[in-house]
Design a protein around this motif. Structure first.
Motif, PDB file in Angstrom:
ATOM      1  N   ASP A  42       7.097  25.826   6.505  1.00 52.23           N
ATOM      2  CA  ASP A  42       6.915  26.856   7.530  1.00 52.23           C
ATOM      3  C   ASP A  42       5.516  26.788   8.141  1.00 52.23           C
ATOM      4  O   ASP A  42       5.322  27.121   9.312  1.00 52.23           O
ATOM      5  CB  ASP A  42       7.149  28.243   6.914  1.00 52.23           C
ATOM      6  CG  ASP A  42       7.039  29.358   7.945  1.00 52.23           C
ATOM      7  OD1 ASP A  42       7.826  29.340   8.907  1.00 52.23           O
ATOM      8  OD2 ASP A  42       6.161  30.228   7.798  1.00 52.23           O
ATOM      9  N   SER A  67       7.255  23.364  21.600  1.00 56.41           N
ATOM     10  CA  SER A  67       7.279  21.976  21.125  1.00 56.41           C
ATOM     11  C   SER A  67       6.443  21.101  22.045  1.00 56.41           C
ATOM     12  O   SER A  67       6.308  21.368  23.237  1.00 56.41           O
ATOM     13  CB  SER A  67       8.722  21.454  21.068  1.00 56.41           C
ATOM     14  OG  SER A  67       9.303  21.493  22.357  1.00 56.41           O
ATOM     15  N   GLU A  83       5.697  24.374  10.897  1.00 53.15           N
ATOM     16  CA  GLU A  83       6.397  24.939  12.061  1.00 53.15           C
ATOM     17  C   GLU A  83       5.486  25.874  12.851  1.00 53.15           C
ATOM     18  O   GLU A  83       5.400  25.794  14.085  1.00 53.15           O
ATOM     19  CB  GLU A  83       7.647  25.689  11.594  1.00 53.15           C
ATOM     20  CG  GLU A  83       8.488  26.240  12.737  1.00 53.15           C
ATOM     21  CD  GLU A  83       9.757  26.913  12.250  1.00 53.15           C
ATOM     22  OE1 GLU A  83      10.315  27.721  13.022  1.00 53.15           O
ATOM     23  OE2 GLU A  83      10.181  26.644  11.099  1.00 53.15           O
TER      24      GLU A  83
END
Length: 242
Positions: A154, A186, A157
């Protein structure tokens, strides 16, 4: 008249041979008796007579002249009240500020931004959040923020979302200071991989890790007063960095 310099040179040479032999004896003894110490990087005498420092990477040990005893701990000079082990580790772990890949960080500028500080942080690090909130009290500084996702998937991310955000500084402070989630985003995240590689190379094992303009490395969530003190030290030692 040439006799004295010749004798001094001979004595220095003999001393060098003795030190080399001593180091070899210590290396041999420790490698034979403690297999984990078969790859010693350096052996050198300490200010304490008969005590030698044994360095493996950035780990320090102490031993006698024959390698019969090994001590793992801190060596303190009581006369000047200095922790010699701490000082030595600080030198070994120092990172040249000019060697930092600043292109892989984003910058937070406060005030005139004259003073410089680099920080490696994980977005899931509770200590980093505490540090960031206290850092709001430090002015006239440029902070180079290296996202360093080492705690969990995580973390990677969240680091990606921050790095790929249109406003990296706002996204970072929303998460770390204001507890606001960062929207998914992204982009090319090779910079994050380079940060991880840089951290492995320089043995950055925890977050936050601070690096000042004089190369001093400070691990942990130090307070604003300590940051101010370290910034002042860095400025006095390396005026050109200001």
């Amino acid at each position: 008249m040439k006799l004295i310099p010749t004798l001094l040179a001979a004595a220095a040479l003999a001393s060098g041979f003795a030190a080399t032999a001593q180091e070899a004896d210590i290396r041999k003894a420790l490698a034979e008796r403690i297999p984990q110490m078969d790859k010693i990087d350096e052996v050198r005498p300490t200010p304490m007579k008969g005590l030698y420092e044994v360095r493996i990477g950035t780990d320090l040990f102490y031993t006698d002249a024959k390698g019969n005893y090994v001590i793992q701990g801190e060596l303190i000079d009581t006369k000047v009240r200095r922790n010699l082990t701490e000082d030595r580790i600080a030198k070994l772990t120092a990172v040249e500020f000019s060697a930092l890949p600043l292109k892989d960080a984003f910058t937070i500028v406060r005030g005139d931004g004259k003073r410089k500080l680099a920080v490696f942080e994980d977005p899931n690090c509770g200590y980093c959040k505490r540090f960031e909130r206290d850092l709001q009290n430090v002015d006239n500084v440029t902070v180079y923020l290296f996202l360093y996702p080492i705690l969990s998937p995580d973390s990677a991310e969240k680091s990606r979302n921050i790095w790929c955000s249109k406003d990296q500084v706002t996204a970072w402070q929303d998460l770390m200071v204001r507890d606001k989630p960062v929207p998914a985003a992204s982009c090319d995240t090779s910079a994050l991989q380079r940060n991880l590689a840089f951290g492995r190379k320089h043995k950055i094992t925890g977050t936050p890790t601070l690096i000042f303009a004089n190369g001093a490395r400070v691990p942990g969530a130090v307070g604003a007063k300590e940051v101010e003190k370290r910034l002042a030290e860095a400025s006095s030692e390396n005026p050109a960095a200001n």
